[in-house]
Design a protein around this motif. Structure first.
Motif, short mmCIF file in Angstrom:
data_model
loop_
_atom_site.label_atom_id
_atom_site.label_comp_id
_atom_site.label_asym_id
_atom_site.label_seq_id
_atom_site.Cartn_x
_atom_site.Cartn_y
_atom_site.Cartn_z
N THR A 4 3.88 -2.24 6.06
CA THR A 4 3.09 -2.69 4.92
C THR A 4 1.68 -2.95 5.41
N LEU A 5 0.73 -2.29 4.78
CA LEU A 5 -0.67 -2.46 5.13
C LEU A 5 -1.39 -3.15 3.98
N GLN A 6 -2.15 -4.16 4.31
CA GLN A 6 -2.89 -4.90 3.30
C GLN A 6 -4.31 -5.11 3.80
N PHE A 7 -5.28 -4.99 2.88
CA PHE A 7 -6.67 -5.21 3.29
C PHE A 7 -6.85 -6.60 3.88
N VAL A 13 -14.57 -4.69 1.86
CA VAL A 13 -14.40 -3.24 1.70
C VAL A 13 -15.25 -2.77 0.53
N ARG A 14 -15.21 -3.50 -0.58
CA ARG A 14 -16.03 -3.16 -1.74
C ARG A 14 -17.52 -3.19 -1.38
N LYS A 15 -17.93 -4.20 -0.62
CA LYS A 15 -19.33 -4.31 -0.20
C LYS A 15 -19.72 -3.15 0.71
N PRO A 51 -0.86 6.88 6.08
CA PRO A 51 -1.81 8.00 5.95
C PRO A 51 -2.96 7.69 4.98
N THR A 52 -2.67 6.97 3.91
CA THR A 52 -3.73 6.60 2.96
C THR A 52 -4.67 5.59 3.59
N ALA A 53 -4.13 4.64 4.33
CA ALA A 53 -4.96 3.65 5.03
C ALA A 53 -5.89 4.36 6.01
N PHE A 69 -4.38 -5.58 7.64
CA PHE A 69 -3.33 -6.32 8.34
C PHE A 69 -2.14 -5.36 8.39
N ILE A 70 -1.44 -5.35 9.49
CA ILE A 70 -0.26 -4.49 9.60
C ILE A 70 0.98 -5.36 9.72
#
Length: 70
Positions: A4-7, A13-15, A51-53, A69-70
């Motif tokens: 599970t990958l989370q920002f 990231v938006r900035k 892959p998307t990350a 975060f992984i």
């Protein structure tokens, strides 16, 4: 086993996307990721696959570990 990958910080990231002069829609189109999914990722409603990350990180010239975060 599924990762599970989370920002780490979706706001940063938006900035980073904005600093590059892109809208979120243009950024995700450029890196080849579905816009509606990316909105869900940024709002922590869904989590990207590795892959998307990697596409997101590469689009920002970052490593996966720098923004997720992984």
């Amino acid at each position: 086993m599924s990762l599970t990958l989370q920002f780490r910080d979706a706001t940063s990231v938006r900035k980073e996307i904005a600093i590059r002069g892109e809208s979120i829609a243009i950024f995700y189109k450029r890196i080849g990721v579905n816009y509606s999914l990316m909105t869900e990722y940024l709002n922590n409603k869904k989590h990207p696959s590795p892959p998307t990350a990697k596409k997101i990180a590469k689009g920002l010239d970052k490593e996966i570990k720098d923004i997720f975060f992984i």
